[in-house]
Design a protein around this motif. Structure first.
Motif, mmCIF file in Angstrom:
data_model
loop_
_atom_site.group_PDB
_atom_site.id
_atom_site.type_symbol
_atom_site.label_atom_id
_atom_site.label_comp_id
_atom_site.label_asym_id
_atom_site.label_seq_id
_atom_site.Cartn_x
_atom_site.Cartn_y
_atom_site.Cartn_z
ATOM 1 N N THR A 30 -5.791 104.775 -14.094
ATOM 2 C CA THR A 30 -4.886 105.345 -13.110
ATOM 3 C C THR A 30 -5.726 105.782 -11.914
ATOM 4 O O THR A 30 -6.951 105.691 -11.938
ATOM 5 C CB THR A 30 -4.109 106.554 -13.670
ATOM 6 O OG1 THR A 30 -5.046 107.591 -14.000
ATOM 7 C CG2 THR A 30 -3.287 106.168 -14.886
ATOM 8 N N GLU A 32 -6.205 109.042 -9.189
ATOM 9 C CA GLU A 32 -5.892 110.428 -8.869
ATOM 10 C C GLU A 32 -5.992 110.609 -7.354
ATOM 11 O O GLU A 32 -6.995 110.258 -6.744
ATOM 12 C CB GLU A 32 -6.879 111.363 -9.568
ATOM 13 C CG GLU A 32 -6.649 112.821 -9.261
ATOM 14 C CD GLU A 32 -7.633 113.703 -10.002
ATOM 15 O OE1 GLU A 32 -7.181 114.473 -10.866
ATOM 16 O OE2 GLU A 32 -8.843 113.618 -9.716
ATOM 17 N N LEU A 33 -4.943 111.156 -6.771
ATOM 18 C CA LEU A 33 -4.894 111.424 -5.341
ATOM 19 C C LEU A 33 -4.619 112.912 -5.189
ATOM 20 O O LEU A 33 -3.567 113.397 -5.599
ATOM 21 C CB LEU A 33 -3.772 110.599 -4.696
ATOM 22 C CG LEU A 33 -3.514 110.731 -3.220
ATOM 23 C CD1 LEU A 33 -4.712 110.215 -2.414
ATOM 24 C CD2 LEU A 33 -2.272 109.939 -2.840
ATOM 25 N N LEU A 46 2.572 110.572 1.737
ATOM 26 C CA LEU A 46 2.951 109.834 0.522
ATOM 27 C C LEU A 46 3.869 108.659 0.844
ATOM 28 O O LEU A 46 3.740 107.592 0.239
ATOM 29 C CB LEU A 46 3.607 110.766 -0.494
ATOM 30 C CG LEU A 46 2.682 111.789 -1.142
ATOM 31 C CD1 LEU A 46 3.467 112.674 -2.101
ATOM 32 C CD2 LEU A 46 1.512 111.125 -1.845
ATOM 33 N N GLU A 50 3.039 104.894 -0.137
ATOM 34 C CA GLU A 50 3.983 104.132 -0.954
ATOM 35 C C GLU A 50 4.498 102.896 -0.220
ATOM 36 O O GLU A 50 4.676 101.846 -0.830
ATOM 37 C CB GLU A 50 5.135 105.030 -1.394
ATOM 38 C CG GLU A 50 4.688 106.060 -2.413
ATOM 39 C CD GLU A 50 5.763 107.078 -2.753
ATOM 40 O OE1 GLU A 50 6.803 107.139 -2.055
ATOM 41 O OE2 GLU A 50 5.553 107.819 -3.713
ATOM 42 N N ILE A 57 2.829 100.400 -7.254
ATOM 43 C CA ILE A 57 2.834 101.723 -7.882
ATOM 44 C C ILE A 57 3.919 101.731 -8.948
ATOM 45 O O ILE A 57 5.107 101.622 -8.649
ATOM 46 C CB ILE A 57 3.085 102.833 -6.836
ATOM 47 C CG1 ILE A 57 1.948 102.836 -5.803
ATOM 48 C CG2 ILE A 57 3.197 104.196 -7.531
ATOM 49 C CD1 ILE A 57 2.160 103.788 -4.649
ATOM 50 N N ASP A 58 3.496 101.842 -10.199
ATOM 51 C CA ASP A 58 4.438 101.830 -11.317
ATOM 52 C C ASP A 58 5.012 103.212 -11.602
ATOM 53 O O ASP A 58 6.148 103.342 -12.044
ATOM 54 C CB ASP A 58 3.752 101.329 -12.593
ATOM 55 C CG ASP A 58 3.315 99.888 -12.479
ATOM 56 O OD1 ASP A 58 3.992 99.106 -11.779
ATOM 57 O OD2 ASP A 58 2.288 99.536 -13.079
ATOM 58 N N ASN A 59 4.216 104.230 -11.373
ATOM 59 C CA ASN A 59 4.608 105.587 -11.734
ATOM 60 C C ASN A 59 3.821 106.565 -10.873
ATOM 61 O O ASN A 59 2.699 106.264 -10.465
ATOM 62 C CB ASN A 59 4.322 105.831 -13.220
ATOM 63 C CG ASN A 59 4.886 107.138 -13.708
ATOM 64 O OD1 ASN A 59 5.823 107.684 -13.129
ATOM 65 N ND2 ASN A 59 4.316 107.656 -14.770
ATOM 66 N N ARG A 60 4.394 107.710 -10.600
ATOM 67 C CA ARG A 60 3.653 108.745 -9.897
ATOM 68 C C ARG A 60 4.064 110.096 -10.443
ATOM 69 O O ARG A 60 5.185 110.283 -10.916
ATOM 70 C CB ARG A 60 3.878 108.686 -8.395
ATOM 71 C CG ARG A 60 5.212 109.186 -7.954
ATOM 72 C CD ARG A 60 5.304 109.208 -6.449
ATOM 73 N NE ARG A 60 6.485 109.963 -6.070
ATOM 74 C CZ ARG A 60 6.741 110.358 -4.863
ATOM 75 N NH1 ARG A 60 5.918 110.065 -3.894
ATOM 76 N NH2 ARG A 60 7.823 111.044 -4.597
ATOM 77 N N GLU A 61 3.131 111.018 -10.399
ATOM 78 C CA GLU A 61 3.375 112.387 -10.822
ATOM 79 C C GLU A 61 2.901 113.284 -9.689
ATOM 80 O O GLU A 61 1.754 113.194 -9.251
ATOM 81 C CB GLU A 61 2.582 112.703 -12.092
ATOM 82 C CG GLU A 61 2.704 114.124 -12.547
ATOM 83 C CD GLU A 61 1.816 114.438 -13.742
ATOM 84 O OE1 GLU A 61 1.473 115.618 -13.909
ATOM 85 O OE2 GLU A 61 1.458 113.510 -14.483
ATOM 86 N N ILE A 62 3.788 114.117 -9.204
ATOM 87 C CA ILE A 62 3.419 115.071 -8.154
ATOM 88 C C ILE A 62 3.457 116.452 -8.770
ATOM 89 O O ILE A 62 4.430 116.837 -9.416
ATOM 90 C CB ILE A 62 4.385 114.985 -6.954
ATOM 91 C CG1 ILE A 62 4.303 113.599 -6.335
ATOM 92 C CG2 ILE A 62 4.062 116.076 -5.943
ATOM 93 C CD1 ILE A 62 5.275 113.379 -5.206
#
Length: 83
Positions: A30, A32-33, A46, A50, A57-62
């Protein structure tokens, strides 16, 4: 998003925004940003990232940092690639 120039492109995009932070490939493949900025700037940054990587991008967590969290960017200014 490893293997598509994400780190370099995210760094280039960051130059257009008043952000501090870094982008880093993680061992689990993965990325990390970490970004420090106000909410409106974050949303614009973002969206630009994007838009550039649509389909990659399959998935993102904010997640917002808690007051007790200390990021390595505390004493740094600017945006960088970390290894």
């Amino acid at each position: 998003v490893q293997g598509v120039g994400f780190r370099l492109t995210a760094t280039d995009i960051a130059r257009s925004f008043p952000v501090d932070g870094y982008v880093k490939n993680m061992p689990n493949r993965t990325v990390e940003l970490v970004v420090r900025c106000d909410q409106a700037t974050l949303e614009g940054f973002l969206k630009a990232v994007e838009d550039q990587f649509a389909g990659h991008i399959d998935n993102r967590e904010i997640r917002e940092a808690t007051p007790n969290e200390c990021f390595e960017i505390e004493t740094k200014h600017g945006f960088e690639i970390r290894y």
